[in-house]
Write a protein that holds these residues in place. Structure first.
Motif: not given
Length: 270
Positions: A34, A45, A47, A99, A101, A197-200
Protein backbone atom coordinates in the motif's frame (compact mmCIF):
# COMPACT_ATOMS: atom_id res chain seq x y z
CA UNK A 1 -34.95 -18.85 -46.60
CA UNK A 2 -31.92 -17.41 -48.40
CA UNK A 3 -32.63 -13.99 -46.86
CA UNK A 4 -32.75 -15.57 -43.37
CA UNK A 5 -29.44 -17.39 -43.97
CA UNK A 6 -27.81 -14.21 -45.23
CA UNK A 7 -29.15 -12.24 -42.26
CA UNK A 8 -27.85 -14.89 -39.84
CA UNK A 9 -24.47 -14.89 -41.54
CA UNK A 10 -24.30 -11.12 -41.37
CA UNK A 11 -25.23 -11.17 -37.67
CA UNK A 12 -22.53 -13.75 -36.86
CA UNK A 13 -19.98 -11.79 -38.86
CA UNK A 14 -20.89 -8.66 -36.93
CA UNK A 15 -20.53 -10.46 -33.63
CA UNK A 16 -17.10 -11.78 -34.60
CA UNK A 17 -15.97 -8.33 -35.69
CA UNK A 18 -17.09 -6.92 -32.34
CA UNK A 19 -15.29 -9.69 -30.43
CA UNK A 20 -12.01 -9.20 -32.27
CA UNK A 21 -12.36 -5.43 -32.06
CA UNK A 22 -12.44 -5.51 -28.26
CA UNK A 23 -9.38 -3.81 -26.81
CA UNK A 24 -6.61 -6.11 -25.55
CA UNK A 25 -5.56 -4.28 -22.42
CA UNK A 26 -2.04 -4.81 -21.19
CA UNK A 27 -0.93 -7.55 -18.83
CA UNK A 28 0.90 -6.23 -15.78
CA UNK A 29 2.66 -8.23 -13.11
CA UNK A 30 2.08 -6.53 -9.78
CA UNK A 31 4.13 -6.64 -6.60
CA UNK A 32 1.78 -4.50 -4.56
CA UNK A 33 2.05 -2.95 -1.14
CA UNK A 34 0.00 0.00 0.00
CA UNK A 35 2.78 2.50 0.82
CA UNK A 36 6.24 2.94 -0.66
CA UNK A 37 7.58 5.70 1.65
CA UNK A 38 7.44 4.87 5.36
CA UNK A 39 8.58 6.80 8.41
CA UNK A 40 9.71 3.65 10.20
CA UNK A 41 10.15 -0.04 9.57
CA UNK A 42 7.92 -2.93 10.54
CA UNK A 43 5.81 -5.57 8.84
CA UNK A 44 4.38 -4.95 5.37
CA UNK A 45 2.17 -7.13 3.18
CA UNK A 46 2.97 -7.80 -0.47
CA UNK A 47 0.53 -9.18 -3.06
CA UNK A 48 1.85 -10.80 -6.24
CA UNK A 49 -0.91 -10.56 -8.84
CA UNK A 50 -0.83 -10.83 -12.65
CA UNK A 51 -3.70 -8.70 -13.93
CA UNK A 52 -4.99 -5.72 -15.91
CA UNK A 53 -4.62 -2.86 -13.43
CA UNK A 54 -6.59 -0.04 -15.04
CA UNK A 55 -9.72 -2.08 -15.63
CA UNK A 56 -9.22 -4.44 -12.67
CA UNK A 57 -10.10 -6.91 -15.38
CA UNK A 58 -9.17 -10.52 -16.07
CA UNK A 59 -6.56 -11.80 -13.62
CA UNK A 60 -4.18 -14.43 -14.96
CA UNK A 61 -3.17 -17.61 -13.15
CA UNK A 62 0.28 -17.43 -11.62
CA UNK A 63 2.43 -20.50 -11.13
CA UNK A 64 5.20 -20.78 -8.53
CA UNK A 65 7.61 -17.87 -9.17
CA UNK A 66 11.13 -18.63 -10.33
CA UNK A 67 12.59 -16.06 -7.93
CA UNK A 68 11.42 -13.51 -5.40
CA UNK A 69 13.91 -11.53 -3.34
CA UNK A 70 14.61 -8.18 -1.71
CA UNK A 71 17.79 -6.12 -1.87
CA UNK A 72 18.66 -3.81 1.05
CA UNK A 73 22.03 -2.07 1.28
CA UNK A 74 23.24 -4.37 -1.51
CA UNK A 75 22.34 -7.49 0.50
CA UNK A 76 20.00 -9.92 -1.25
CA UNK A 77 17.45 -11.94 0.76
CA UNK A 78 15.42 -14.78 -0.74
CA UNK A 79 11.67 -14.44 -0.10
CA UNK A 80 10.32 -17.52 -1.86
CA UNK A 81 10.28 -19.86 1.14
CA UNK A 82 7.45 -18.12 3.00
CA UNK A 83 5.57 -16.87 -0.07
CA UNK A 84 2.05 -18.30 0.06
CA UNK A 85 -0.55 -19.04 -2.58
CA UNK A 86 -3.79 -17.04 -2.48
CA UNK A 87 -6.80 -16.48 -4.72
CA UNK A 88 -7.12 -12.95 -6.08
CA UNK A 89 -10.49 -11.64 -7.27
CA UNK A 90 -10.79 -9.07 -10.03
CA UNK A 91 -14.01 -7.55 -11.33
CA UNK A 92 -14.40 -10.43 -13.79
CA UNK A 93 -12.79 -13.55 -12.28
CA UNK A 94 -10.75 -15.12 -9.50
CA UNK A 95 -7.36 -16.72 -10.02
CA UNK A 96 -4.21 -17.98 -8.34
CA UNK A 97 -1.79 -15.39 -6.97
CA UNK A 98 0.71 -15.13 -4.10
CA UNK A 99 1.39 -13.10 -0.97
CA UNK A 100 4.23 -12.49 1.44
CA UNK A 101 4.68 -10.52 4.63
CA UNK A 102 8.08 -8.98 5.24
CA UNK A 103 9.59 -7.13 8.20
CA UNK A 104 11.49 -4.01 7.19
CA UNK A 105 14.50 -3.73 9.49
CA UNK A 106 16.57 -0.57 9.45
CA UNK A 107 16.47 2.52 7.27
CA UNK A 108 16.93 2.86 3.53
CA UNK A 109 15.60 1.27 0.36
CA UNK A 110 14.14 -2.21 0.08
CA UNK A 111 13.97 -3.29 -3.58
CA UNK A 112 11.57 -6.19 -4.08
CA UNK A 113 12.26 -8.20 -7.24
CA UNK A 114 10.07 -10.90 -8.78
CA UNK A 115 10.80 -13.30 -11.62
CA UNK A 116 7.48 -15.08 -12.25
CA UNK A 117 7.07 -18.30 -14.16
CA UNK A 118 6.28 -17.72 -17.86
CA UNK A 119 2.54 -17.35 -18.43
CA UNK A 120 0.98 -18.87 -21.55
CA UNK A 121 -1.38 -16.44 -23.26
CA UNK A 122 -3.60 -18.65 -25.40
CA UNK A 123 -5.01 -15.79 -27.49
CA UNK A 124 -1.49 -14.88 -28.61
CA UNK A 125 -0.15 -18.46 -28.60
CA UNK A 126 2.87 -17.12 -26.73
CA UNK A 127 4.40 -16.83 -23.27
CA UNK A 128 4.81 -13.69 -21.15
CA UNK A 129 7.32 -13.31 -18.32
CA UNK A 130 7.47 -9.96 -16.55
CA UNK A 131 10.49 -9.24 -14.31
CA UNK A 132 9.01 -6.85 -11.75
CA UNK A 133 10.42 -4.38 -9.20
CA UNK A 134 8.95 -2.16 -6.50
CA UNK A 135 10.97 -0.05 -4.06
CA UNK A 136 9.90 0.65 -0.46
CA UNK A 137 11.84 3.26 1.52
CA UNK A 138 12.14 3.71 5.27
CA UNK A 139 12.94 7.11 6.84
CA UNK A 140 13.88 8.84 3.59
CA UNK A 141 17.45 7.48 3.52
CA UNK A 142 18.41 6.53 -0.07
CA UNK A 143 20.47 3.35 -0.45
CA UNK A 144 19.59 1.02 -3.32
CA UNK A 145 16.84 2.63 -5.43
CA UNK A 146 19.05 3.41 -8.48
CA UNK A 147 21.06 0.18 -8.47
CA UNK A 148 20.82 -2.71 -10.90
CA UNK A 149 19.25 -5.76 -9.28
CA UNK A 150 20.55 -8.39 -11.68
CA UNK A 151 17.28 -9.10 -13.45
CA UNK A 152 17.58 -10.32 -17.07
CA UNK A 153 15.12 -7.56 -18.07
CA UNK A 154 15.10 -4.49 -15.84
CA UNK A 155 14.05 -0.86 -15.64
CA UNK A 156 16.62 1.10 -13.65
CA UNK A 157 15.02 4.27 -12.24
CA UNK A 158 16.57 7.70 -12.67
CA UNK A 159 14.15 9.20 -10.13
CA UNK A 160 13.29 7.79 -6.73
CA UNK A 161 10.16 5.73 -7.44
CA UNK A 162 8.80 6.39 -3.94
CA UNK A 163 9.44 10.18 -3.81
CA UNK A 164 7.25 11.58 -6.57
CA UNK A 165 4.71 14.39 -6.33
CA UNK A 166 1.78 14.40 -8.71
CA UNK A 167 3.03 16.35 -11.73
CA UNK A 168 6.64 15.14 -11.40
CA UNK A 169 8.21 13.11 -14.17
CA UNK A 170 9.48 9.59 -13.75
CA UNK A 171 12.55 8.59 -15.75
CA UNK A 172 14.15 5.21 -16.25
CA UNK A 173 16.61 3.22 -18.35
CA UNK A 174 15.44 -0.02 -19.96
CA UNK A 175 18.13 -2.70 -19.76
CA UNK A 176 18.62 -6.26 -20.98
CA UNK A 177 21.30 -8.19 -19.09
CA UNK A 178 22.72 -4.84 -17.99
CA UNK A 179 22.78 -3.26 -21.43
CA UNK A 180 20.52 -0.33 -22.47
CA UNK A 181 17.77 -1.20 -24.95
CA UNK A 182 17.42 1.53 -27.61
CA UNK A 183 13.89 2.59 -28.57
CA UNK A 184 12.24 0.05 -26.26
CA UNK A 185 8.44 0.10 -26.29
CA UNK A 186 6.97 0.78 -22.85
CA UNK A 187 3.37 0.33 -21.80
CA UNK A 188 2.07 2.47 -18.93
CA UNK A 189 -1.01 1.82 -16.82
CA UNK A 190 -2.57 3.40 -13.76
CA UNK A 191 -3.75 1.23 -10.87
CA UNK A 192 -7.32 2.45 -11.15
CA UNK A 193 -9.02 0.24 -8.57
CA UNK A 194 -7.94 0.06 -4.94
CA UNK A 195 -6.53 -3.36 -3.94
CA UNK A 196 -8.36 -4.56 -0.84
CA UNK A 197 -5.55 -6.27 1.02
CA UNK A 198 -7.73 -8.06 3.59
CA UNK A 199 -10.10 -9.40 0.92
CA UNK A 200 -7.56 -10.23 -1.81
CA UNK A 201 -9.60 -8.36 -4.36
CA UNK A 202 -10.00 -5.07 -6.22
CA UNK A 203 -12.52 -2.46 -5.14
CA UNK A 204 -15.32 -2.08 -7.67
CA UNK A 205 -15.15 1.71 -7.77
CA UNK A 206 -12.69 3.20 -10.27
CA UNK A 207 -10.67 6.32 -9.53
CA UNK A 208 -10.97 7.69 -13.08
CA UNK A 209 -12.74 6.96 -16.36
CA UNK A 210 -10.75 6.71 -19.56
CA UNK A 211 -12.15 8.85 -22.40
CA UNK A 212 -10.95 6.29 -24.97
CA UNK A 213 -9.08 2.97 -25.01
CA UNK A 214 -5.73 4.59 -25.85
CA UNK A 215 -5.82 6.15 -22.36
CA UNK A 216 -6.17 2.76 -20.62
CA UNK A 217 -2.81 1.40 -21.75
CA UNK A 218 -0.56 4.26 -22.82
CA UNK A 219 2.49 3.55 -24.95
CA UNK A 220 5.75 5.49 -24.91
CA UNK A 221 9.17 4.82 -26.43
CA UNK A 222 12.66 4.96 -24.98
CA UNK A 223 15.31 6.98 -26.79
CA UNK A 224 18.50 5.70 -28.42
CA UNK A 225 20.07 5.23 -24.99
CA UNK A 226 17.16 3.24 -23.58
CA UNK A 227 15.97 6.20 -21.46
CA UNK A 228 12.33 7.28 -21.13
CA UNK A 229 10.40 10.03 -19.35
CA UNK A 230 6.77 10.07 -18.25
CA UNK A 231 4.86 12.91 -16.60
CA UNK A 232 2.64 11.63 -13.78
CA UNK A 233 -0.82 13.28 -13.91
CA UNK A 234 -2.44 11.72 -10.84
CA UNK A 235 -1.57 10.36 -7.42
CA UNK A 236 -1.37 6.63 -6.92
CA UNK A 237 0.51 3.69 -8.36
CA UNK A 238 1.77 3.63 -11.96
CA UNK A 239 3.18 0.60 -13.77
CA UNK A 240 5.76 0.69 -16.56
CA UNK A 241 6.35 -2.42 -18.70
CA UNK A 242 9.14 -2.51 -21.30
CA UNK A 243 8.05 -5.19 -23.74
CA UNK A 244 10.19 -8.03 -25.07
CA UNK A 245 13.50 -6.65 -23.85
CA UNK A 246 14.80 -9.78 -22.09
CA UNK A 247 17.46 -12.07 -23.58
CA UNK A 248 15.19 -15.07 -24.16
CA UNK A 249 12.54 -15.08 -26.88
CA UNK A 250 11.31 -18.69 -26.80
CA UNK A 251 9.89 -21.02 -24.13
CA UNK A 252 8.78 -24.60 -24.69
CA UNK A 253 8.89 -24.09 -28.43
CA UNK A 254 6.75 -20.97 -28.47
CA UNK A 255 7.39 -17.24 -28.55
CA UNK A 256 8.35 -15.64 -25.22
CA UNK A 257 8.18 -11.96 -24.30
CA UNK A 258 10.44 -11.16 -21.36
CA UNK A 259 9.29 -7.77 -20.09
CA UNK A 260 10.78 -5.40 -17.53
CA UNK A 261 8.26 -3.90 -15.08
CA UNK A 262 8.60 -1.26 -12.37
CA UNK A 263 5.92 0.31 -10.18
CA UNK A 264 6.12 3.87 -8.83
CA UNK A 265 3.88 5.79 -6.43
CA UNK A 266 2.99 9.49 -6.66
CA UNK A 267 1.37 11.67 -4.01
CA UNK A 268 -0.54 14.95 -4.01
CA UNK A 269 0.86 18.01 -2.28
CA UNK A 270 -1.37 19.03 0.63
Amino acid sequence: MMMIKNATKALLTGIMVCVFALPAFAHFQMVYTSESALEKGGDIDLKLVFTHPFEAGHTMKMEQPEAFYVVHKEKKTNLLKETKQITWTSLTNSEKAFERSYKLRGMGDFVFCLIPAPYFEAQEDAYIQQMTKVVVNVAGIPTDWDGEMGLPAEIVPLDKPYALWTGNVFRGIVKSEGNPVPFAEIEVEYLNHEPLMDKNSFAKEAHVEAPQDAFVTMTIKADANGCFTFGIPRKGWWGFAALGVGPKNTHEGKELSQDAVIWVQARDMK
